[in-house]
Design a protein around this motif. Sequence first.
Motif, PDB file in Angstrom:
ATOM      1  N   THR A   1       3.774  10.631  -5.886  1.00 47.19           N
ATOM      2  CA  THR A   1       2.668  10.016  -6.624  1.00 47.19           C
ATOM      3  C   THR A   1       1.495  10.987  -6.797  1.00 47.19           C
ATOM      4  O   THR A   1       0.903  11.073  -7.879  1.00 47.19           O
ATOM      5  CB  THR A   1       2.214   8.737  -5.877  1.00 47.19           C
ATOM      6  OG1 THR A   1       3.370   7.923  -5.678  1.00 47.19           O
ATOM      7  CG2 THR A   1       1.192   7.963  -6.663  1.00 47.19           C
TER       8      THR A   1
ATOM      9  N   GLN B   1      13.638   9.729  -3.438  1.00 48.36           N
ATOM     10  CA  GLN B   1      12.922   8.597  -4.040  1.00 48.36           C
ATOM     11  C   GLN B   1      13.174   8.576  -5.543  1.00 48.36           C
ATOM     12  O   GLN B   1      13.141   9.618  -6.191  1.00 48.36           O
ATOM     13  CB  GLN B   1      11.415   8.743  -3.819  1.00 48.36           C
ATOM     14  CG  GLN B   1      10.967   8.477  -2.396  1.00 48.36           C
ATOM     15  CD  GLN B   1       9.450   8.331  -2.298  1.00 48.36           C
ATOM     16  OE1 GLN B   1       8.712   8.704  -3.204  1.00 48.36           O
ATOM     17  NE2 GLN B   1       8.986   7.789  -1.188  1.00 48.36           N
TER      18      GLN B   1
ATOM     19  N   MET C   1       0.718   4.687   2.460  1.00 52.42           N
ATOM     20  CA  MET C   1      -0.260   5.583   1.858  1.00 52.42           C
ATOM     21  C   MET C   1      -1.646   4.935   1.815  1.00 52.42           C
ATOM     22  O   MET C   1      -1.756   3.728   1.642  1.00 52.42           O
ATOM     23  CB  MET C   1       0.152   5.923   0.422  1.00 52.42           C
ATOM     24  CG  MET C   1       1.496   6.560   0.348  1.00 52.42           C
ATOM     25  SD  MET C   1       1.423   8.130   1.196  1.00 52.42           S
ATOM     26  CE  MET C   1       3.137   8.422   1.452  1.00 52.42           C
TER      27      MET C   1
ATOM     28  N   TYR D   1      -4.024   3.429  -2.043  1.00 48.90           N
ATOM     29  CA  TYR D   1      -3.968   2.179  -2.804  1.00 48.90           C
ATOM     30  C   TYR D   1      -5.326   1.483  -2.891  1.00 48.90           C
ATOM     31  O   TYR D   1      -6.101   1.491  -1.934  1.00 48.90           O
ATOM     32  CB  TYR D   1      -2.942   1.229  -2.183  1.00 48.90           C
ATOM     33  CG  TYR D   1      -1.547   1.784  -2.265  1.00 48.90           C
ATOM     34  CD1 TYR D   1      -0.939   1.998  -3.506  1.00 48.90           C
ATOM     35  CD2 TYR D   1      -0.837   2.111  -1.116  1.00 48.90           C
ATOM     36  CE1 TYR D   1       0.343   2.526  -3.583  1.00 48.90           C
ATOM     37  CE2 TYR D   1       0.440   2.644  -1.184  1.00 48.90           C
ATOM     38  CZ  TYR D   1       1.018   2.850  -2.427  1.00 48.90           C
ATOM     39  OH  TYR D   1       2.276   3.379  -2.508  1.00 48.90           O
TER      40      TYR D   1
ATOM     41  N   GLY E   1       5.180   0.252  -3.249  1.00 43.59           N
ATOM     42  CA  GLY E   1       4.279   0.810  -4.257  1.00 43.59           C
ATOM     43  C   GLY E   1       2.994   0.029  -4.331  1.00 43.59           C
ATOM     44  O   GLY E   1       2.710  -0.831  -3.497  1.00 43.59           O
ATOM     45  N   GLY E   2       2.223   0.323  -5.366  1.00 42.31           N
ATOM     46  CA  GLY E   2       0.960  -0.374  -5.539  1.00 42.31           C
ATOM     47  C   GLY E   2       0.056   0.318  -6.533  1.00 42.31           C
ATOM     48  O   GLY E   2       0.421   1.331  -7.136  1.00 42.31           O
TER      49      GLY E   2
ATOM     50  N   GLY F   1       2.340   2.175  -9.487  1.00 36.42           N
ATOM     51  CA  GLY F   1       3.735   2.631  -9.495  1.00 36.42           C
ATOM     52  C   GLY F   1       4.463   2.187  -8.250  1.00 36.42           C
ATOM     53  O   GLY F   1       3.889   1.524  -7.378  1.00 36.42           O
ATOM     54  N   PHE F   2       5.730   2.538  -8.181  1.00 37.56           N
ATOM     55  CA  PHE F   2       6.499   2.284  -6.958  1.00 37.56           C
ATOM     56  C   PHE F   2       7.650   3.267  -6.858  1.00 37.56           C
ATOM     57  O   PHE F   2       8.002   3.925  -7.841  1.00 37.56           O
ATOM     58  CB  PHE F   2       7.031   0.838  -6.905  1.00 37.56           C
ATOM     59  CG  PHE F   2       8.117   0.519  -7.910  1.00 37.56           C
ATOM     60  CD1 PHE F   2       9.452   0.808  -7.653  1.00 37.56           C
ATOM     61  CD2 PHE F   2       7.797  -0.093  -9.125  1.00 37.56           C
ATOM     62  CE1 PHE F   2      10.445   0.502  -8.581  1.00 37.56           C
ATOM     63  CE2 PHE F   2       8.780  -0.407 -10.055  1.00 37.56           C
ATOM     64  CZ  PHE F   2      10.112  -0.105  -9.786  1.00 37.56           C
ATOM     65  N   ALA F   3       8.175   3.385  -5.643  1.00 38.19           N
ATOM     66  CA  ALA F   3       9.323   4.267  -5.442  1.00 38.19           C
ATOM     67  C   ALA F   3      10.411   3.519  -4.691  1.00 38.19           C
ATOM     68  O   ALA F   3      10.134   2.783  -3.741  1.00 38.19           O
ATOM     69  CB  ALA F   3       8.889   5.487  -4.643  1.00 38.19           C
TER      70      ALA F   3
HETATM   71  N1  HIS Z   1       4.489   7.322  -3.208  1.00 34.82           N
HETATM   72  C1  HIS Z   1       4.544   6.061  -2.523  1.00 34.82           C
HETATM   73  C2  HIS Z   1       5.226   5.009  -3.375  1.00 34.82           C
HETATM   74  C3  HIS Z   1       4.493   4.809  -4.666  1.00 34.82           C
HETATM   75  C4  HIS Z   1       4.822   5.223  -5.897  1.00 34.82           C
HETATM   76  N2  HIS Z   1       3.826   4.863  -6.716  1.00 34.82           N
HETATM   77  C5  HIS Z   1       2.918   4.232  -6.036  1.00 34.82           C
HETATM   78  N3  HIS Z   1       3.304   4.215  -4.770  1.00 34.82           N
HETATM   79  C6  HIS Z   1       5.294   6.225  -1.210  1.00 34.82           C
HETATM   80  O1  HIS Z   1       6.000   7.194  -1.030  1.00 34.82           O
HETATM   81  O2  HIS Z   1       5.210   5.372  -0.346  1.00 34.82           O
END
Ligand code: HIS
Length: 413
Positions: free
Chosen positions: A80, A121, A269, A272, A291-292, A309-311
């Motif tokens: 991210t 991811q 993380m 957020y 994600g968030g 976003g999310f992974a």
């Molecule tokens: N990068 C975050 C997941 C994420 C993607 N976009 C927003 N959040 C993680 O590894 O936990």
Amino acid sequence: MQQYLLDSSKDTSVEDFQRRDEIISILKSRFSTYGYKQVRTTAFEYYDLYSTITGTINKDEMIKVVDSSGKVLVLRPDVTIPITRMVATGKRQVPDQSRLFYVQDVFRQTYEQIDRKETTQAGIECFGANTPETDAEILALAIHTLKDLGFDSFKLEVGHAGFFRELVNELNLSSGKTEQLQALIQSKNLAEMESLLAGLPVKKELADAVYEIPMLYGDPDNVLGKADNLAVNETMKQTLTNLREVYKVLEAYGVEDYVVFDLGLINNMNYYTGVIFQGFVASLGKPVLMGGRYDRLAEEFGASIPAIGFACEVDSLLQAITPQTEPETGTEIVIYYDNAKQKYALTAAGSLRTAGYPVITSSLENTEDCKAAFDYQVYFKDGKNLLVNGDTENEFTNEEELLSLIEEGMKNT
Ligand SMILES: N[C@@H](Cc1c[nH]c[nH+]1)C(=O)O
């Protein structure tokens, strides 16, 4: 002999690789249907980038490398952050919305999973909009991907980064105490929470509100109803309004049955700022996606771009999906030849490969005939050319005949 195997879980067998590939291609197709385009970021990053950003990965969790000039680098500990940098500093004018996806390895070492330094991811990041509709679309996409992967019993736990943060701000705690409290809320450890809160110089009304957080879990209307009474300031009330609006759109998507609210949810993380979520499937005790919303991360790179976003954790998905069918291997062919017929054999192998068949070749003079492992055995011998498939044997005179015999045989199986 010493095996020098650092992380035994990371060597991927042929079968697992095929299943991983299937999972990844399902995810990629679904991401594409929501308008996402694939990008890639570098595997090596400057350590300084991550050590100066607020809300980044814990320094001890990053894997450091020193380059030939003595600069300290890290192996990509998150996707991210570099994608946000790409969008924030990119030469291309950011369009109203930028929708990007990736499939990349992420390198972190945590106390809990010391032998899992490398995970894959597959994720999406949506830049440019901060509306309940955008949030709901991302949540709906997360649900859609889990459905695509064949899970029927799964839940998306949805919370809000601002709710807990605001409440804790009111308590005026040291960062150490905040982390401690965060860990206890995450593990829903009410007994230790009670004694921690009792030892803190905080108003009873606030301590009671914090104590309630782990219970704010379950049916969204129910959770929001209870949380209303605990919202001690305007910002907390806004987080609840935001969640209400997002949930309304989720109902319009018809995915509300997959959603539970958890106001004690705290993601790994710290970047957020809004809605946060994790996806859980019945067969695994850890999240398969998370994600968030992170509206302030781009500010670290001199831009102001809201984002969410999310992974998906591909390795966890692989663990959670029990194989339904044998992996597809394709029709395999071995060509044995006498050296005098090498040219014919190798030319035929080329034609079969062009036609899409997996073929291996072997001189009869230096190999054992190991027919059992293959669907078809082709012999280019001095006397005659022969195709063997199980109990069936056919002679052939040229390549065209060989190809049509194989095609014919395939039709009959
Ligand atoms: N990068 C975050 C997941 C994420 C993607 N976009 C927003 N959040 C993680 O590894 O936990």
